[in-house]
Design an enzyme around this catalytic site. Sequence first.
Site, PDB file in Angstrom:
ATOM      1  N   ALA A   1      18.391  49.369  36.774  1.00  0.00           N
ATOM      2  CA  ALA A   1      19.734  49.263  36.199  1.00  0.00           C
ATOM      3  C   ALA A   1      20.111  50.467  35.327  1.00  0.00           C
ATOM      4  CB  ALA A   1      19.829  47.965  35.391  1.00  0.00           C
TER       5      ALA A   1
ATOM      6  N   ASN B   1      12.237  45.689  32.499  1.00  0.00           N
ATOM      7  CA  ASN B   1      12.087  46.492  33.715  1.00  0.00           C
ATOM      8  C   ASN B   1      12.590  47.918  33.518  1.00  0.00           C
ATOM      9  OD1 ASN B   1      10.883  44.718  35.787  1.00  0.00           O
ATOM     10  ND2 ASN B   1      12.641  43.442  35.287  1.00  0.00           N
TER      11      ASN B   1
ATOM     12  N   HIS C   1      22.784  50.293  29.106  1.00  0.00           N
ATOM     13  CA  HIS C   1      21.561  51.049  28.816  1.00  0.00           C
ATOM     14  C   HIS C   1      21.922  52.507  28.552  1.00  0.00           C
ATOM     15  CE1 HIS C   1      19.193  47.634  30.077  1.00  0.00           C
ATOM     16  NE2 HIS C   1      19.823  47.614  31.231  1.00  0.00           N
TER      17      HIS C   1
HETATM   18  N1  LIG Z   1      13.566  46.746  38.566  1.00  0.00           N
HETATM   19  C1  LIG Z   1      14.602  46.217  37.938  1.00  0.00           C
HETATM   20  O1  LIG Z   1      15.441  46.910  37.379  1.00  0.00           O
HETATM   21  C2  LIG Z   1      14.755  44.719  37.915  1.00  0.00           C
HETATM   22  C3  LIG Z   1      15.955  44.118  37.548  1.00  0.00           C
HETATM   23  C4  LIG Z   1      16.052  42.739  37.550  1.00  0.00           C
HETATM   24  C5  LIG Z   1      14.948  41.963  37.874  1.00  0.00           C
HETATM   25  N2  LIG Z   1      13.776  42.570  38.170  1.00  0.00           N
HETATM   26  C6  LIG Z   1      12.557  41.805  38.467  1.00  0.00           C
HETATM   27  O2  LIG Z   1      12.548  41.377  39.827  1.00  0.00           O
HETATM   28  C7  LIG Z   1      11.809  40.144  39.938  1.00  0.00           C
HETATM   29  C8  LIG Z   1      12.653  39.101  40.677  1.00  0.00           C
HETATM   30  O3  LIG Z   1      13.862  38.882  39.961  1.00  0.00           O
HETATM   31  P1  LIG Z   1      14.896  37.715  40.403  1.00  0.00           P
HETATM   32  O4  LIG Z   1      16.111  37.898  39.554  1.00  0.00           O
HETATM   33  O5  LIG Z   1      15.050  37.687  41.877  1.00  0.00           O
HETATM   34  O6  LIG Z   1      14.089  36.421  39.929  1.00  0.00           O
HETATM   35  P2  LIG Z   1      14.320  34.892  40.374  1.00  0.00           P
HETATM   36  O7  LIG Z   1      13.778  34.074  39.275  1.00  0.00           O
HETATM   37  O8  LIG Z   1      15.723  34.668  40.810  1.00  0.00           O
HETATM   38  O9  LIG Z   1      13.372  34.740  41.688  1.00  0.00           O
HETATM   39  C9  LIG Z   1      11.987  34.918  41.655  1.00  0.00           C
HETATM   40  C10 LIG Z   1      11.339  34.058  42.736  1.00  0.00           C
HETATM   41  O10 LIG Z   1       9.922  34.285  42.743  1.00  0.00           O
HETATM   42  C11 LIG Z   1       9.289  33.046  43.084  1.00  0.00           C
HETATM   43  N3  LIG Z   1       7.878  33.113  42.704  1.00  0.00           N
HETATM   44  C12 LIG Z   1       7.309  32.982  41.467  1.00  0.00           C
HETATM   45  N4  LIG Z   1       5.974  33.165  41.534  1.00  0.00           N
HETATM   46  C13 LIG Z   1       5.689  33.417  42.833  1.00  0.00           C
HETATM   47  C14 LIG Z   1       4.484  33.716  43.538  1.00  0.00           C
HETATM   48  N5  LIG Z   1       3.306  33.777  42.911  1.00  0.00           N
HETATM   49  N6  LIG Z   1       4.544  33.917  44.874  1.00  0.00           N
HETATM   50  C15 LIG Z   1       5.734  33.869  45.537  1.00  0.00           C
HETATM   51  N7  LIG Z   1       6.920  33.593  44.920  1.00  0.00           N
HETATM   52  C16 LIG Z   1       6.893  33.379  43.589  1.00  0.00           C
HETATM   53  C17 LIG Z   1      10.101  32.005  42.349  1.00  0.00           C
HETATM   54  O11 LIG Z   1       9.914  30.702  42.889  1.00  0.00           O
HETATM   55  C18 LIG Z   1      11.526  32.540  42.541  1.00  0.00           C
HETATM   56  O12 LIG Z   1      12.135  31.999  43.689  1.00  0.00           O
HETATM   57  C19 LIG Z   1      11.458  39.723  38.491  1.00  0.00           C
HETATM   58  O13 LIG Z   1      10.143  40.131  38.189  1.00  0.00           O
HETATM   59  C20 LIG Z   1      12.434  40.522  37.647  1.00  0.00           C
HETATM   60  O14 LIG Z   1      11.921  40.828  36.364  1.00  0.00           O
HETATM   61  C21 LIG Z   1      13.674  43.919  38.224  1.00  0.00           C
END
Ligand SMILES: NC(=O)c1ccc[n+]([C@@H]2O[C@H](COP(=O)([O-])OP(=O)(O)OC[C@H]3O[C@@H](n4cnc5c(N)ncnc54)[C@H](O)[C@@H]3O)[C@@H](O)[C@H]2O)c1
Length: 274
Positions: free
Chosen positions: A127, A195, A225
């Site tokens: 982001a 992140n 940010h």
């Molecule tokens: N890089 C970035 O800038 C950025 C930005 C936003 C989010 N993220 C990260 O991306 C990831 C996903 O975000 P999101 O918004 O889609 O989250 P979300 O909560 O909407 O979805 C995450 C999914 O992972 C599943 N899950 C949990 N543990 C699991 C496992 N061991 N095996 C398989 N599935 C599993 C959950 O059931 C859920 O459906 C998070 O770690 C978040 O911090 C990164």
Amino acid sequence: MARAIRINIGIAGCGAIGSRMAKSIQQDLSAQCRLTGIFDIDIGKAERLAKSLHRKEIVMRSMTGLIKNCDFMIEAVNAEDTRPLIRQALNAKRSVLSMSVGKLLNSSDLFALAQKNRCHLLLPSGAIAGIDAVKAASLAGIDRITLTSRKPLSAFSENPYLAQKGIVLSEMEKETVLFEGHVSDACRHFPKNINVAATLALASRCPRKLIVRIVTSPEYTTNIHEVELEGKFGRIKTQTDNLVCPDNPKTSYLAVLSGLQTLKQHCSGVLVGT
Ligand SMILES: NC(=O)c1ccc[n+]([C@@H]2O[C@H](COP(=O)([O-])OP(=O)(O)OC[C@H]3O[C@@H](n4cnc5c(N)ncnc54)[C@H](O)[C@@H]3O)[C@@H](O)[C@H]2O)c1
């Protein structure tokens, strides 16, 4: 004429990011790749996503099944530690795009494993703007680098560190600095909001110099940010004002788009500013 080889993609995590990426792979990236597996620890989520894509056959019952069925894995999981999943995929010589950059701050072992197995561990820019320039600047050396993240009060609900400090978000009336310090402490105290800080730490290659400031206010409605750095290259200042993802108000839309763009560049072999 020979058809281009399409990369088989598996997605671990069918939440906001995984679901949106799955839809985009099917709708917009079908020339470069195809979705061959999805897995979520909550099987119902994977089944609902597969149904919405009219692809019931892509639901996998385990990580092992997912990895077997793909050449390239997208990790979009909100688990406390995502490294074991990534290690499993890299051990099987699958390249990985990891969205959970905040979990990879001290993971040089995984980058080494990717290199050893001749595959890639890709991280999206997330982001913030300017990660390409930060990486270029790091070659000459960075003297000073700060990240100021401004987020609405709702971004910090149920944060144990704030509760421990006696900070009551609902009573906050003005702009307040919640945290200022090193990136490793920011990651520890704000695991759901780090992140961007981790991405910047990895891109700058000088995590110890990175100072993170986390600010909130009842007036804030978006995630903003600001990145500032200085060094032999000159000075950089960027500001990114993020709108939320239409599917998940906790995720910045640009973060999802940056994941898709990273995937697209990898699949087409065209790398610009990465
Ligand atoms: N890089 C970035 O800038 C950025 C930005 C936003 C989010 N993220 C990260 O991306 C990831 C996903 O975000 P999101 O918004 O889609 O989250 P979300 O909560 O909407 O979805 C995450 C999914 O992972 C599943 N899950 C949990 N543990 C699991 C496992 N061991 N095996 C398989 N599935 C599993 C959950 O059931 C859920 O459906 C998070 O770690 C978040 O911090 C990164």
